[in-house]
Write a protein that holds these residues in place. Structure first.
Motif, PDB file in Angstrom:
ATOM      1  N   ASP A 248       0.853  -1.185   0.000  1.00 35.44           N
ATOM      2  CA  ASP A 248       0.000   0.000   0.000  1.00 35.44           C
ATOM      3  C   ASP A 248       0.893   1.242   0.000  1.00 35.44           C
ATOM      4  OD1 ASP A 248       0.869   0.363   2.659  1.00 35.44           O
ATOM      5  OD2 ASP A 248      -1.053  -0.200   3.530  1.00 35.44           O
ATOM      6  N   ALA A 249       0.301   2.412   0.068  1.00 38.60           N
ATOM      7  CA  ALA A 249       1.067   3.666  -0.010  1.00 38.60           C
ATOM      8  C   ALA A 249       2.072   3.809   1.130  1.00 38.60           C
ATOM      9  CB  ALA A 249       0.116   4.859  -0.015  1.00 38.60           C
ATOM     10  N   GLY A 250       1.793   3.175   2.260  1.00 37.93           N
ATOM     11  CA  GLY A 250       2.702   3.231   3.406  1.00 37.93           C
ATOM     12  C   GLY A 250       3.771   2.159   3.396  1.00 37.93           C
ATOM     13  N   GLY A 251       3.775   1.299   2.376  1.00 38.16           N
ATOM     14  CA  GLY A 251       4.793   0.266   2.278  1.00 38.16           C
ATOM     15  C   GLY A 251       4.427  -1.046   2.951  1.00 38.16           C
ATOM     16  N   ARG A 252       3.197  -1.186   3.417  1.00 37.30           N
ATOM     17  CA  ARG A 252       2.766  -2.427   4.065  1.00 37.30           C
ATOM     18  C   ARG A 252       2.400  -3.459   3.002  1.00 37.30           C
ATOM     19  NH1 ARG A 252      -1.479  -0.931   7.393  1.00 37.30           N
ATOM     20  NH2 ARG A 252       0.045  -0.525   9.017  1.00 37.30           N
ATOM     21  N   VAL A 253       2.870  -4.696   3.183  1.00 37.06           N
ATOM     22  CA  VAL A 253       2.534  -5.785   2.273  1.00 37.06           C
ATOM     23  C   VAL A 253       1.077  -6.169   2.505  1.00 37.06           C
ATOM     24  CG1 VAL A 253       3.036  -8.157   1.593  1.00 37.06           C
ATOM     25  CG2 VAL A 253       4.915  -6.637   2.279  1.00 37.06           C
ATOM     26  N   VAL A 254       0.249  -6.014   1.465  1.00 36.77           N
ATOM     27  CA  VAL A 254      -1.172  -6.342   1.588  1.00 36.77           C
ATOM     28  C   VAL A 254      -1.564  -7.561   0.763  1.00 36.77           C
ATOM     29  CG1 VAL A 254      -1.879  -4.016   2.229  1.00 36.77           C
ATOM     30  CG2 VAL A 254      -1.861  -4.666  -0.172  1.00 36.77           C
ATOM     31  N   ARG A 255      -0.771  -7.933  -0.228  1.00 36.87           N
ATOM     32  CA  ARG A 255      -1.027  -9.112  -1.035  1.00 36.87           C
ATOM     33  C   ARG A 255       0.304  -9.711  -1.480  1.00 36.87           C
ATOM     34  NH1 ARG A 255      -5.141  -9.430   1.038  1.00 36.87           N
ATOM     35  NH2 ARG A 255      -7.134  -8.795   0.230  1.00 36.87           N
ATOM     36  N   ARG A 256       0.274 -11.015  -1.754  1.00 36.54           N
ATOM     37  CA  ARG A 256       1.486 -11.741  -2.137  1.00 36.54           C
ATOM     38  C   ARG A 256       1.092 -12.842  -3.113  1.00 36.54           C
ATOM     39  NH1 ARG A 256       6.142 -13.170   1.479  1.00 36.54           N
ATOM     40  NH2 ARG A 256       7.144 -14.920   0.476  1.00 36.54           N
ATOM     41  N   ALA A 257       1.926 -13.086  -4.117  1.00 38.70           N
ATOM     42  CA  ALA A 257       1.690 -14.179  -5.064  1.00 38.70           C
ATOM     43  C   ALA A 257       3.026 -14.777  -5.471  1.00 38.70           C
ATOM     44  CB  ALA A 257       0.953 -13.679  -6.298  1.00 38.70           C
ATOM     45  N   VAL A 258       2.999 -16.063  -5.745  1.00 38.87           N
ATOM     46  CA  VAL A 258       4.161 -16.765  -6.266  1.00 38.87           C
ATOM     47  C   VAL A 258       3.797 -17.250  -7.659  1.00 38.87           C
ATOM     48  CG1 VAL A 258       5.700 -18.732  -5.975  1.00 38.87           C
ATOM     49  CG2 VAL A 258       4.922 -17.456  -3.971  1.00 38.87           C
ATOM     50  N   GLY A 259       4.675 -17.002  -8.615  1.00 36.28           N
ATOM     51  CA  GLY A 259       4.405 -17.388  -9.990  1.00 36.28           C
ATOM     52  C   GLY A 259       3.956 -16.181 -10.793  1.00 36.28           C
ATOM     53  N   GLN A 260       3.740 -16.409 -12.062  1.00 35.59           N
ATOM     54  CA  GLN A 260       3.361 -15.325 -12.967  1.00 35.59           C
ATOM     55  C   GLN A 260       1.894 -14.956 -12.778  1.00 35.59           C
ATOM     56  OE1 GLN A 260       4.214 -16.144 -17.058  1.00 35.59           O
ATOM     57  NE2 GLN A 260       2.850 -14.522 -17.761  1.00 35.59           N
ATOM     58  N   PRO A 261       1.613 -13.719 -12.346  1.00 30.40           N
ATOM     59  CA  PRO A 261       0.226 -13.307 -12.142  1.00 30.40           C
ATOM     60  C   PRO A 261      -0.433 -12.866 -13.445  1.00 30.40           C
ATOM     61  CG  PRO A 261       1.671 -11.519 -11.530  1.00 30.40           C
ATOM     62  CD  PRO A 261       2.553 -12.684 -11.923  1.00 30.40           C
ATOM     63  N   ARG A 262      -1.739 -12.956 -13.470  1.00 28.71           N
ATOM     64  CA  ARG A 262      -2.504 -12.432 -14.596  1.00 28.71           C
ATOM     65  C   ARG A 262      -2.728 -10.942 -14.367  1.00 28.71           C
ATOM     66  NH1 ARG A 262      -7.882 -15.052 -15.407  1.00 28.71           N
ATOM     67  NH2 ARG A 262      -8.094 -14.261 -13.312  1.00 28.71           N
ATOM     68  N   LYS A 263      -2.796 -10.197 -15.444  1.00 32.72           N
ATOM     69  CA  LYS A 263      -2.981  -8.747 -15.371  1.00 32.72           C
ATOM     70  C   LYS A 263      -4.243  -8.385 -14.583  1.00 32.72           C
ATOM     71  CE  LYS A 263      -2.492  -4.877 -18.526  1.00 32.72           C
ATOM     72  NZ  LYS A 263      -2.335  -4.540 -19.950  1.00 32.72           N
ATOM     73  N   ALA A 264      -5.342  -9.094 -14.823  1.00 31.53           N
ATOM     74  CA  ALA A 264      -6.606  -8.812 -14.124  1.00 31.53           C
ATOM     75  C   ALA A 264      -6.460  -9.022 -12.621  1.00 31.53           C
ATOM     76  CB  ALA A 264      -7.720  -9.689 -14.677  1.00 31.53           C
ATOM     77  N   ASP A 265      -5.688 -10.042 -12.221  1.00 27.72           N
ATOM     78  CA  ASP A 265      -5.490 -10.303 -10.795  1.00 27.72           C
ATOM     79  C   ASP A 265      -4.655  -9.200 -10.141  1.00 27.72           C
ATOM     80  OD1 ASP A 265      -6.972 -12.678 -10.830  1.00 27.72           O
ATOM     81  OD2 ASP A 265      -5.213 -13.855 -11.392  1.00 27.72           O
ATOM     82  N   VAL A 266      -3.673  -8.697 -10.869  1.00 29.18           N
ATOM     83  CA  VAL A 266      -2.841  -7.605 -10.343  1.00 29.18           C
ATOM     84  C   VAL A 266      -3.700  -6.351 -10.143  1.00 29.18           C
ATOM     85  CG1 VAL A 266      -0.861  -6.089 -10.787  1.00 29.18           C
ATOM     86  CG2 VAL A 266      -0.745  -8.529 -11.384  1.00 29.18           C
ATOM     87  N   ILE A 267      -4.525  -6.041 -11.117  1.00 35.84           N
ATOM     88  CA  ILE A 267      -5.402  -4.857 -11.018  1.00 35.84           C
ATOM     89  C   ILE A 267      -6.363  -5.019  -9.852  1.00 35.84           C
ATOM     90  CG2 ILE A 267      -7.227  -3.571 -12.194  1.00 35.84           C
ATOM     91  CD1 ILE A 267      -5.626  -4.144 -14.829  1.00 35.84           C
TER      92      ILE A 267
END
Length: 122
Positions: free
Chosen positions: A96-115
């Protein structure tokens, strides 16, 4: 919230923010945080999915104002890899804007999932 998404999918089903997640800053990343969110990618030299992930995250960062994409060479930053329990490349963290990890993924993500994961971070 699951710690790692399946097959590169960023898990967006959990709570909006994991307030106990680690925080990263510009000194940790070697680059400035995005004004709204930061996509952090851990890569290694001979990782084909890392190259595809770089393109996806770069595209998303270019589309969404205030989002930065930072790629980190996992082999060169072993202390950070260990601190964040990165076990495979690519691993993607959404901050997030403060640098806190809010999500994590291993492997190649899909564009829709990143958005969708960015929607949770901003």
């Amino acid at each position: 919230m699951r710690e790692q998404g399946d097959a590169g999918r960023l898990d967006t089903s959990g709570p909006r923010l994991d307030i106990s997640g680690p925080r990263l800053d510009a000194a940790d990343l070697g680059a400035e945080l995005g004004a709204r969110a930061t996509l952090v990618q851990f890569s290694s030299a001979f990782c084909a999915p890392c190259r595809a992930t770089r393109r996806v995250l770069g595209d998303v960062a270019g589309l969404v104002p205030g989002v930065a994409h930072v790629e980190i060479d996992a082999e060169a930053r072993l202390e950070l890899v260990r601190a964040l329990d990165v076990l495979k490349t690519p691993t993607v963290l959404v901050l997030d804007a403060g640098g806190r990890v809010v999500r994590r993924a291993v492997g190649q993500p899909r564009k829709a999932d990143v958005i969708a994961a960015l929607g949770e971070a901003v």
